[in-house]
Design a protein around this motif. Structure first.
Motif, PDB file in Angstrom:
ATOM      1  N   VAL A 157       0.839  -1.206   0.000  1.00 56.91           N
ATOM      2  CA  VAL A 157       0.000   0.000   0.000  1.00 56.91           C
ATOM      3  C   VAL A 157       0.871   1.253   0.000  1.00 56.91           C
ATOM      4  O   VAL A 157       0.625   2.202  -0.758  1.00 56.91           O
ATOM      5  CB  VAL A 157      -0.961  -0.002   1.212  1.00 56.91           C
ATOM      6  CG1 VAL A 157      -1.814   1.265   1.230  1.00 56.91           C
ATOM      7  CG2 VAL A 157      -1.861  -1.234   1.187  1.00 56.91           C
ATOM      8  N   LEU A 158       1.903   1.259   0.857  1.00 58.93           N
ATOM      9  CA  LEU A 158       2.813   2.415   0.904  1.00 58.93           C
ATOM     10  C   LEU A 158       3.571   2.569  -0.403  1.00 58.93           C
ATOM     11  O   LEU A 158       3.791   3.691  -0.876  1.00 58.93           O
ATOM     12  CB  LEU A 158       3.800   2.248   2.072  1.00 58.93           C
ATOM     13  CG  LEU A 158       3.230   2.455   3.466  1.00 58.93           C
ATOM     14  CD1 LEU A 158       4.246   2.040   4.528  1.00 58.93           C
ATOM     15  CD2 LEU A 158       2.823   3.916   3.681  1.00 58.93           C
ATOM     16  N   PHE A 159       3.949   1.452  -1.001  1.00 58.24           N
ATOM     17  CA  PHE A 159       4.689   1.478  -2.270  1.00 58.24           C
ATOM     18  C   PHE A 159       3.836   2.097  -3.372  1.00 58.24           C
ATOM     19  O   PHE A 159       4.319   2.915  -4.162  1.00 58.24           O
ATOM     20  CB  PHE A 159       5.107   0.060  -2.655  1.00 58.24           C
ATOM     21  CG  PHE A 159       5.941  -0.026  -3.901  1.00 58.24           C
ATOM     22  CD1 PHE A 159       7.279   0.323  -3.883  1.00 58.24           C
ATOM     23  CD2 PHE A 159       5.397  -0.454  -5.101  1.00 58.24           C
ATOM     24  CE1 PHE A 159       8.053   0.251  -5.030  1.00 58.24           C
ATOM     25  CE2 PHE A 159       6.151  -0.535  -6.250  1.00 58.24           C
ATOM     26  CZ  PHE A 159       7.495  -0.175  -6.218  1.00 58.24           C
ATOM     27  N   ASN A 160       2.558   1.727  -3.434  1.00 59.05           N
ATOM     28  CA  ASN A 160       1.643   2.310  -4.419  1.00 59.05           C
ATOM     29  C   ASN A 160       1.573   3.827  -4.272  1.00 59.05           C
ATOM     30  O   ASN A 160       1.633   4.570  -5.257  1.00 59.05           O
ATOM     31  CB  ASN A 160       0.223   1.738  -4.244  1.00 59.05           C
ATOM     32  CG  ASN A 160       0.118   0.288  -4.668  1.00 59.05           C
ATOM     33  OD1 ASN A 160       0.954  -0.212  -5.409  1.00 59.05           O
ATOM     34  ND2 ASN A 160      -0.902  -0.390  -4.193  1.00 59.05           N
ATOM     35  N   PHE A 215      12.406  -8.742  -0.534  1.00 63.02           N
ATOM     36  CA  PHE A 215      11.708  -7.568  -1.083  1.00 63.02           C
ATOM     37  C   PHE A 215      12.001  -6.289  -0.306  1.00 63.02           C
ATOM     38  O   PHE A 215      12.029  -5.204  -0.875  1.00 63.02           O
ATOM     39  CB  PHE A 215      10.187  -7.808  -1.170  1.00 63.02           C
ATOM     40  CG  PHE A 215       9.404  -7.466   0.068  1.00 63.02           C
ATOM     41  CD1 PHE A 215       9.056  -6.145   0.357  1.00 63.02           C
ATOM     42  CD2 PHE A 215       8.958  -8.458   0.933  1.00 63.02           C
ATOM     43  CE1 PHE A 215       8.315  -5.829   1.495  1.00 63.02           C
ATOM     44  CE2 PHE A 215       8.215  -8.155   2.062  1.00 63.02           C
ATOM     45  CZ  PHE A 215       7.894  -6.833   2.346  1.00 63.02           C
ATOM     46  N   ILE A 216      12.256  -6.406   1.015  1.00 60.79           N
ATOM     47  CA  ILE A 216      12.414  -5.180   1.814  1.00 60.79           C
ATOM     48  C   ILE A 216      13.748  -4.489   1.523  1.00 60.79           C
ATOM     49  O   ILE A 216      13.830  -3.258   1.493  1.00 60.79           O
ATOM     50  CB  ILE A 216      12.240  -5.466   3.328  1.00 60.79           C
ATOM     51  CG1 ILE A 216      11.786  -4.194   4.052  1.00 60.79           C
ATOM     52  CG2 ILE A 216      13.496  -6.001   3.972  1.00 60.79           C
ATOM     53  CD1 ILE A 216      10.379  -3.766   3.788  1.00 60.79           C
ATOM     54  N   ASP A 217      14.799  -5.251   1.284  1.00 61.21           N
ATOM     55  CA  ASP A 217      16.099  -4.636   0.982  1.00 61.21           C
ATOM     56  C   ASP A 217      16.067  -3.881  -0.360  1.00 61.21           C
ATOM     57  O   ASP A 217      16.491  -2.718  -0.424  1.00 61.21           O
ATOM     58  CB  ASP A 217      17.217  -5.684   1.010  1.00 61.21           C
ATOM     59  CG  ASP A 217      17.513  -6.172   2.430  1.00 61.21           C
ATOM     60  OD1 ASP A 217      17.084  -5.499   3.388  1.00 61.21           O
ATOM     61  OD2 ASP A 217      18.159  -7.229   2.577  1.00 61.21           O
ATOM     62  N   PRO A 218      15.568  -4.495  -1.449  1.00 61.60           N
ATOM     63  CA  PRO A 218      15.452  -3.756  -2.714  1.00 61.60           C
ATOM     64  C   PRO A 218      14.500  -2.555  -2.614  1.00 61.60           C
ATOM     65  O   PRO A 218      14.728  -1.526  -3.251  1.00 61.60           O
ATOM     66  CB  PRO A 218      14.903  -4.788  -3.700  1.00 61.60           C
ATOM     67  CG  PRO A 218      15.293  -6.107  -3.133  1.00 61.60           C
ATOM     68  CD  PRO A 218      15.230  -5.927  -1.653  1.00 61.60           C
ATOM     69  N   LEU A 219      13.452  -2.686  -1.796  1.00 61.39           N
ATOM     70  CA  LEU A 219      12.501  -1.589  -1.627  1.00 61.39           C
ATOM     71  C   LEU A 219      13.188  -0.378  -1.020  1.00 61.39           C
ATOM     72  O   LEU A 219      13.037   0.756  -1.509  1.00 61.39           O
ATOM     73  CB  LEU A 219      11.336  -2.039  -0.730  1.00 61.39           C
ATOM     74  CG  LEU A 219      10.365  -0.965  -0.238  1.00 61.39           C
ATOM     75  CD1 LEU A 219       9.750  -0.187  -1.389  1.00 61.39           C
ATOM     76  CD2 LEU A 219       9.277  -1.577   0.629  1.00 61.39           C
ATOM     77  N   ARG A 246       8.092  -4.053  -7.284  1.00 62.51           N
ATOM     78  CA  ARG A 246       6.680  -4.447  -7.213  1.00 62.51           C
ATOM     79  C   ARG A 246       6.531  -5.965  -7.392  1.00 62.51           C
ATOM     80  O   ARG A 246       5.765  -6.614  -6.676  1.00 62.51           O
ATOM     81  CB  ARG A 246       5.875  -3.711  -8.285  1.00 62.51           C
ATOM     82  CG  ARG A 246       4.379  -4.049  -8.253  1.00 62.51           C
ATOM     83  CD  ARG A 246       3.623  -3.295  -9.342  1.00 62.51           C
ATOM     84  NE  ARG A 246       3.695  -1.867  -9.136  1.00 62.51           N
ATOM     85  CZ  ARG A 246       2.985  -1.204  -8.231  1.00 62.51           C
ATOM     86  NH1 ARG A 246       2.173  -1.870  -7.417  1.00 62.51           N
ATOM     87  NH2 ARG A 246       3.093   0.097  -8.095  1.00 62.51           N
ATOM     88  N   GLU A 247       7.272  -6.521  -8.342  1.00 59.65           N
ATOM     89  CA  GLU A 247       7.209  -7.971  -8.587  1.00 59.65           C
ATOM     90  C   GLU A 247       7.682  -8.762  -7.367  1.00 59.65           C
ATOM     91  O   GLU A 247       7.102  -9.795  -7.021  1.00 59.65           O
ATOM     92  CB  GLU A 247       8.043  -8.325  -9.819  1.00 59.65           C
ATOM     93  CG  GLU A 247       7.370  -7.917 -11.132  1.00 59.65           C
ATOM     94  CD  GLU A 247       8.277  -8.096 -12.343  1.00 59.65           C
ATOM     95  OE1 GLU A 247       9.462  -8.466 -12.155  1.00 59.65           O
ATOM     96  OE2 GLU A 247       7.801  -7.875 -13.475  1.00 59.65           O
TER      97      GLU A 247
END
Length: 288
Positions: A157-160, A215-219, A246-247
């Protein structure tokens, strides 16, 4: 399975309420439509928690100033999303309408509240362990998978929201020929709010599994690139980077979501049976 104890009931209620709060984050996602049935169920679940002697309310009543603060935050959240005077989520012609301009308000209310409830839940888990009452296998699994699934869902949700604001900011700067304008400053402030919430979610995460870090490290690397703290790789474009992250989040959500749902449903079934037994016991005692 051993007999259900009060720790199990209270901790289970914390998970239930936090699951509703997580589901309310749906209103911070731009969608063509939202389910009226889900809206009604969420409203009813939170209303009952606040107005009746729910295990969470009892726990708050027994935790002094901290409990009062948490309960007030829960009531405030209810009014923000479901209250009569709210302009964020409204019902028009039996359709759920969300004001997308108020996404940040939803995020700023829901995310810290979820963390506060989580903290009290963890304290009760520790107390249950100390009293040798941490013995419900389904609940033990549920607490673990709820934490895992939530971290994926909330980061989605935060990423969007971050991606939308990032694109709006760049568009505003391009239209102003690179100049900083009141509009770009406004968007930048919103970006700052989202990043603070990203940091809050990561700081409180209790997930150690590798799939989470995949996913959290690349984010967070993307966030550093987007805010100028880290350079992009040579030849890399932001559009590609957003797509990659996102993927990775989607892979995590698809793996954890179904496990949460099946475990949660199993626990609800157990609580329904527990409630039936308690009612039967009370009826016998009353009859006696």
């Amino acid at each position: 399975m051993s007999e259900v104890n009060n720790f199990t009931r209270i901790i289970g209620d914390f998970v239930r309420v936090n699951s509703v709060i997580r589901d309310c984050l749906e209103y911070a996602i731009t969608k063509p439509n939202y389910s009226k049935v889900f809206y009604d169920n969420r409203k009813k679940a939170l209303e009952m928690t606040i107005t009746q002697q729910s295990p969470l309310k009892v726990a708050c009543d027994n935790n002094g100033e901290l409990g009062e603060k948490l309960f007030n935050a829960l009531k405030e959240f209810f009014e923000t999303i479901f209250g009569e005077g709210t302009t964020i989520v409204t019902i028009r012609n039996d359709e759920v309408t969300v004001d997308s301009a108020q996404h940040l308000t939803i995020l700023e209310k829901a995310i810290p509240l979820h963390e506060e409830i989580n903290r009290m839940k963890i304290a009760h888990v520790e107390a249950a362990k100390k009293n040798q009452k941490w013995d419900d296998e389904i609940l033990i699994k549920l607490v673990e998978i709820e934490e895992k699934y939530y971290r994926g869902f909330v980061n989605t949700v935060l990423f969007n929201e971050f991606e939308k604001l990032f694109n709006e900011y760049n568009k505003a700067r391009i239209e102003a020929k690179g100049a900083i304008t009141p509009q770009s400053n406004f968007i930048q402030n919103d970006i700052g709010v989202v990043i603070r919430l990203f940091n809050l979610v990561r700081a409180n995460a209790m997930v150690r599994s590798l799939d989470y870090y995949e996913f959290i490290d690349p984010l967070f690397a993307l966030l550093e690139c987007a805010t100028g703290r880290r350079d992009l790789k040579e030849g890399q474009k932001f559009a590609d980077l957003f797509k990659e992250v996102r993927e990775k989040i989607n892979i995590y959500i698809k793996a954890t979501g179904p496990v949460f749902e099946s475990t949660y449903n199993a626990f609800v079934k157990e609580m329904v049976e527990d409630s039936r037994k308690m009612q039967e016991k009370a009826a016998k005692e009353h009859g006696a």
